[in-house]
Design a protein around this motif. Structure first.
Motif, mmCIF file in Angstrom:
data_model
loop_
_atom_site.group_PDB
_atom_site.id
_atom_site.type_symbol
_atom_site.label_atom_id
_atom_site.label_comp_id
_atom_site.label_asym_id
_atom_site.label_seq_id
_atom_site.Cartn_x
_atom_site.Cartn_y
_atom_site.Cartn_z
ATOM 1 N N PRO A 1 -2.676 1.835 -8.074
ATOM 2 C CA PRO A 1 -2.603 1.137 -6.781
ATOM 3 C C PRO A 1 -1.972 -0.244 -6.942
ATOM 4 C CG PRO A 1 -4.813 0.958 -7.673
ATOM 5 C CD PRO A 1 -4.029 1.785 -8.653
ATOM 6 N N HIS A 2 -1.336 -0.714 -5.892
ATOM 7 C CA HIS A 2 -0.795 -2.075 -5.844
ATOM 8 C C HIS A 2 -1.232 -2.697 -4.517
ATOM 9 C CE1 HIS A 2 1.837 -1.835 -9.386
ATOM 10 N NE2 HIS A 2 2.051 -0.584 -9.021
ATOM 11 N N GLY A 3 -1.661 -3.946 -4.582
ATOM 12 C CA GLY A 3 -2.148 -4.632 -3.404
ATOM 13 C C GLY A 3 -3.658 -4.599 -3.361
ATOM 14 N N PRO A 4 -4.209 -4.878 -2.174
ATOM 15 C CA PRO A 4 -3.476 -4.979 -0.914
ATOM 16 C C PRO A 4 -2.794 -6.325 -0.722
ATOM 17 C CG PRO A 4 -5.790 -5.370 -0.514
ATOM 18 C CD PRO A 4 -5.669 -5.042 -1.963
ATOM 19 N N VAL A 5 -1.738 -6.290 0.094
ATOM 20 C CA VAL A 5 -1.104 -7.501 0.595
ATOM 21 C C VAL A 5 -1.306 -7.500 2.108
ATOM 22 C CG1 VAL A 5 0.592 -7.561 -1.262
ATOM 23 C CG2 VAL A 5 1.158 -6.382 0.882
ATOM 24 N N SER A 6 -1.169 -8.652 2.722
ATOM 25 C CA SER A 6 -1.312 -8.702 4.176
ATOM 26 C C SER A 6 -0.150 -7.959 4.833
ATOM 27 C CB SER A 6 -1.345 -10.151 4.663
ATOM 28 O OG SER A 6 -0.065 -10.746 4.545
ATOM 29 N N GLN A 7 -0.378 -7.488 6.041
ATOM 30 C CA GLN A 7 0.692 -6.811 6.765
ATOM 31 C C GLN A 7 1.888 -7.738 6.947
ATOM 32 O OE1 GLN A 7 -0.008 -3.963 10.090
ATOM 33 N NE2 GLN A 7 0.935 -5.515 11.381
ATOM 34 N N ALA A 8 1.630 -9.016 7.198
ATOM 35 C CA ALA A 8 2.717 -9.971 7.357
ATOM 36 C C ALA A 8 3.545 -10.071 6.081
ATOM 37 C CB ALA A 8 2.165 -11.343 7.738
ATOM 38 N N GLN A 9 2.883 -10.165 4.927
ATOM 39 C CA GLN A 9 3.606 -10.226 3.658
ATOM 40 C C GLN A 9 4.459 -8.988 3.449
ATOM 41 O OE1 GLN A 9 0.070 -10.918 1.159
ATOM 42 N NE2 GLN A 9 1.082 -12.743 0.372
ATOM 43 N N PHE A 10 3.868 -7.835 3.673
ATOM 44 C CA PHE A 10 4.582 -6.578 3.455
ATOM 45 C C PHE A 10 5.818 -6.489 4.343
ATOM 46 C CE2 PHE A 10 5.287 -2.123 4.695
ATOM 47 C CZ PHE A 10 5.584 -1.571 3.452
ATOM 48 N N GLY B 1 -7.005 -10.813 16.698
ATOM 49 C CA GLY B 1 -5.726 -10.207 17.031
ATOM 50 C C GLY B 1 -4.604 -10.649 16.125
ATOM 51 N N GLY B 2 -4.874 -11.500 15.142
ATOM 52 C CA GLY B 2 -3.844 -11.897 14.183
ATOM 53 C C GLY B 2 -3.559 -10.760 13.213
ATOM 54 N N MET B 3 -2.753 -9.789 13.676
ATOM 55 C CA MET B 3 -2.573 -8.555 12.924
ATOM 56 C C MET B 3 -1.950 -8.781 11.558
ATOM 57 S SD MET B 3 -1.292 -5.950 15.934
ATOM 58 C CE MET B 3 -1.643 -4.481 14.981
ATOM 59 N N GLY B 4 -1.050 -9.742 11.461
ATOM 60 C CA GLY B 4 -0.399 -9.998 10.181
ATOM 61 C C GLY B 4 -1.364 -10.424 9.103
ATOM 62 N N ARG B 5 -2.463 -11.050 9.495
ATOM 63 C CA ARG B 5 -3.482 -11.495 8.539
ATOM 64 C C ARG B 5 -4.602 -10.469 8.378
ATOM 65 N NH1 ARG B 5 -8.271 -13.771 9.702
ATOM 66 N NH2 ARG B 5 -7.609 -14.050 11.858
ATOM 67 N N LEU B 6 -5.064 -9.918 9.484
ATOM 68 C CA LEU B 6 -6.210 -9.014 9.447
ATOM 69 C C LEU B 6 -5.880 -7.672 8.804
ATOM 70 C CD1 LEU B 6 -7.670 -9.657 13.022
ATOM 71 C CD2 LEU B 6 -8.514 -10.558 10.844
ATOM 72 N N TYR B 7 -4.678 -7.178 9.059
ATOM 73 C CA TYR B 7 -4.294 -5.876 8.512
ATOM 74 C C TYR B 7 -3.739 -6.042 7.100
ATOM 75 C CZ TYR B 7 -4.973 -3.474 12.934
ATOM 76 O OH TYR B 7 -5.540 -2.936 14.056
ATOM 77 N N LYS B 8 -4.074 -5.089 6.253
ATOM 78 C CA LYS B 8 -3.633 -5.117 4.867
ATOM 79 C C LYS B 8 -2.953 -3.807 4.507
ATOM 80 C CE LYS B 8 -7.085 -8.487 3.407
ATOM 81 N NZ LYS B 8 -7.328 -8.885 4.812
ATOM 82 N N VAL B 9 -2.113 -3.875 3.477
ATOM 83 C CA VAL B 9 -1.337 -2.716 3.047
ATOM 84 C C VAL B 9 -1.597 -2.490 1.563
ATOM 85 C CG1 VAL B 9 0.929 -1.633 2.981
ATOM 86 C CG2 VAL B 9 0.432 -3.365 4.721
ATOM 87 N N LEU B 10 -1.995 -1.279 1.233
ATOM 88 C CA LEU B 10 -2.227 -0.867 -0.152
ATOM 89 C C LEU B 10 -1.268 0.270 -0.475
ATOM 90 C CD1 LEU B 10 -4.286 -1.088 -2.647
ATOM 91 C CD2 LEU B 10 -5.386 0.924 -1.620
ATOM 92 N N SER B 11 -0.634 0.218 -1.629
ATOM 93 C CA SER B 11 0.256 1.309 -2.041
ATOM 94 C C SER B 11 -0.327 2.014 -3.253
ATOM 95 C CB SER B 11 1.659 0.774 -2.376
ATOM 96 O OG SER B 11 1.622 -0.075 -3.508
ATOM 97 N N ILE B 12 0.007 3.301 -3.381
ATOM 98 C CA ILE B 12 -0.417 4.098 -4.527
ATOM 99 C C ILE B 12 0.807 4.810 -5.073
ATOM 100 C CG2 ILE B 12 -2.045 5.831 -5.372
ATOM 101 C CD1 ILE B 12 -2.493 4.681 -1.850
ATOM 102 N N VAL B 13 1.096 4.615 -6.348
ATOM 103 C CA VAL B 13 2.217 5.277 -7.012
ATOM 104 C C VAL B 13 1.719 5.876 -8.328
ATOM 105 C CG1 VAL B 13 3.896 3.688 -5.997
ATOM 106 C CG2 VAL B 13 2.929 3.166 -8.236
ATOM 107 N N LYS B 14 2.591 6.627 -8.974
ATOM 108 C CA LYS B 14 2.222 7.199 -10.273
ATOM 109 C C LYS B 14 2.076 6.087 -11.302
ATOM 110 C CE LYS B 14 3.402 11.123 -11.847
ATOM 111 N NZ LYS B 14 4.067 12.337 -12.367
ATOM 112 N N ARG B 15 1.265 6.330 -12.288
ATOM 113 C CA ARG B 15 1.089 5.351 -13.359
ATOM 114 C C ARG B 15 2.404 5.146 -14.105
ATOM 115 N NH1 ARG B 15 -4.612 7.913 -15.495
ATOM 116 N NH2 ARG B 15 -5.995 6.842 -14.015
#
Length: 405
Positions: free
Chosen positions: A309-318, A360-374
């Motif tokens: 996994p990588h993150g999470p980062v904020s939606q705004a960052q992503f 309602g600050g979606m860019g801060r409240l929402y987060k993004v997590l990614s999953i890739v192969k090792r």
């Protein structure tokens, strides 16, 4: 929570219009096409990373597709990359609600009288779309791009409180007091429950003993909690995440999880949402969205068993790292400067990346997590804040952007 959301007759997700301005909440894909476009670019960037190695064909898998808006944007944007979309071998939607399955089919232009589990329909472009009730029936053995947007927040949580006698579970009971209009109440179990025994550490110990961390990283999370502290845990969330990671680790592909939550233990977030307002979760079971913040630290721990996994980062960052500002400027050129289209575009952009402290600050409240192969490269949008890394990332993004142009 499970009954309120998924009861076959009275469950919240089984009937009615729940999304959008007329519903109870609005999701990022409903706000702006920009969100779905940049999610697609992320998958394209992962696909390009194969660089001719292995079978280039793949399938899209979405868990909890809502009205189908995000997948509609993904398929539309994929057409901008002819070679990429030419390798698409099907779309699989994991959805438990019959009414939402029908709505998803309408959104994707594959309307049918019956969209039951196992149904496969073809879009006008010849893309097969298949519906599933669980991830278990989605085909294995093929590279898959997974997306779960606002899925995990709707999964049931158990709520526990640390007492002098160990962990106890917060339960719901009938309240016969006529002063209570809802006739439901919360109460703390007197004894350990099956869930507290399975999910929480050192049940036989006293609260003072719990300050001694165990050897398990899972149980270490709770070592510093004090008597009176509460925590929410979703075993469904960890099970789904582990299954996703196992598939990615074994079959290839990657996944994105986008949701609101925290990157640490969640003490108390269980709430109800109706008509875009918070309410009492005991007031109208089945008529409001019962939701809880996602514990991304627990999701990451589950994913690490089989993938990276990588993150999470904020939606705004992503979104910023994926080039949302550049995309906005490109789209603005397609409309007159003072048109409603431009105003809607800019308004949607601002909502997606808003990092304000207000609700309602979606860019801060929402987060993004990614999953890739090792051992795979760090995916775009999740790079460390280092100039050399970001420079390489921006250079690669220009390659992707040029094909969009």
């Amino acid at each position: 929570m499970r009954q309120c959301a998924g009861h076959p007759e009275f469950g919240y997700y089984m009937n009615g219009e729940i999304f959008g301005e007329k519903g109870d909440f609005t999701t990022s894909p409903e706000i702006s096409q920009l969100f779905g476009e940049l999610v697609t670019l992320w998958f394209v960037s992962r696909w390009q990373g194969f660089d001719g190695a292995g079978d280039p064909t793949f399938q899209f898998v979405e868990l909890g597709p809502g009205r189908g808006t995000l997948m509609q944007d993904i398929l539309r944007t994929s057409k901008m990359f002819p070679i990429f979309v030419g390798c698409l071998r099907g779309v699989h939607l994991v959805e438990t609600s019959p009414s939402l399955r029908k709505r998803q089919a309408e959104t994707l232009g594959v309307t049918a009288d019956d969209v039951s589990v196992g149904t496969t329909l073809k879009t006008d472009d010849g893309i097969e779309v298949t519906w599933h009730e669980t991830l278990d029936t989605v085909p294995r053995g093929k590279t898959s791009w997974y997306i779960a947007h606002e899925l995990f927040d709707a999964l049931p949580v158990h709520k526990f409180q640390l007492t002098n006698n160990g962990w106890r579970e917060l339960l719901v009971d009938i309240d016969n007091d006529n002063k209570n209009p809802h006739h439901f109440r919360f109460y703390l179990s007197r004894e350990p429950t099956a869930a507290s025994l399975a999910l929480m550490p050192l049940q036989s110990a006293t609260a003072s003993d719990l300050t001694n961390p165990t050897s398990s990283a899972y149980f270490d999370r709770y070592a510093k909690l004090q008597v009176g502290d509460t925590v929410e845990v979703s075993p469904d969330a960890t099970a789904i995440m582990e299954a996703l990671a196992q598939r990615i680790g074994g079959d290839g592909g990657a996944g994105l999880v986008v949701d609101y939550g925290k990157d640490h233990l969640v003490p108390a977030s269980l709430r109800a949402v109706r008509k875009h307002q918070f309410g009492d979760i005991l007031e109208s079971p089945g008529l409001c969205d019962v939701t809880a913040d996602v514990d991304f630290s627990l999701l990451r721990m589950a994913a690490e068993r089989h993938a990276q996994p990588h993150g999470p980062v904020s939606q705004a960052q992503f979104l910023h790292r994926m080039g949302i500002q550049t995309r906005v400027e490109m789209l603005k050129k397609s409309y007159p400067p003072d048109s409603d289209a431009v105003r809607d575009l800019v308004s949607g952009y601002k909502r997606l990346v808003d990092e304000g402290e207000a609700v309602g600050g979606m860019g801060r409240l929402y987060k993004v997590l990614s999953i890739v192969k090792r051992k795979h490269q760090v995916p775009y949008g999740f790079e460390e804040e280092q100039p050399s890394t970001l420079a390489k990332s921006n250079k690669s993004k220009k390659v992707v952007k040029n094909e969009v142009d």
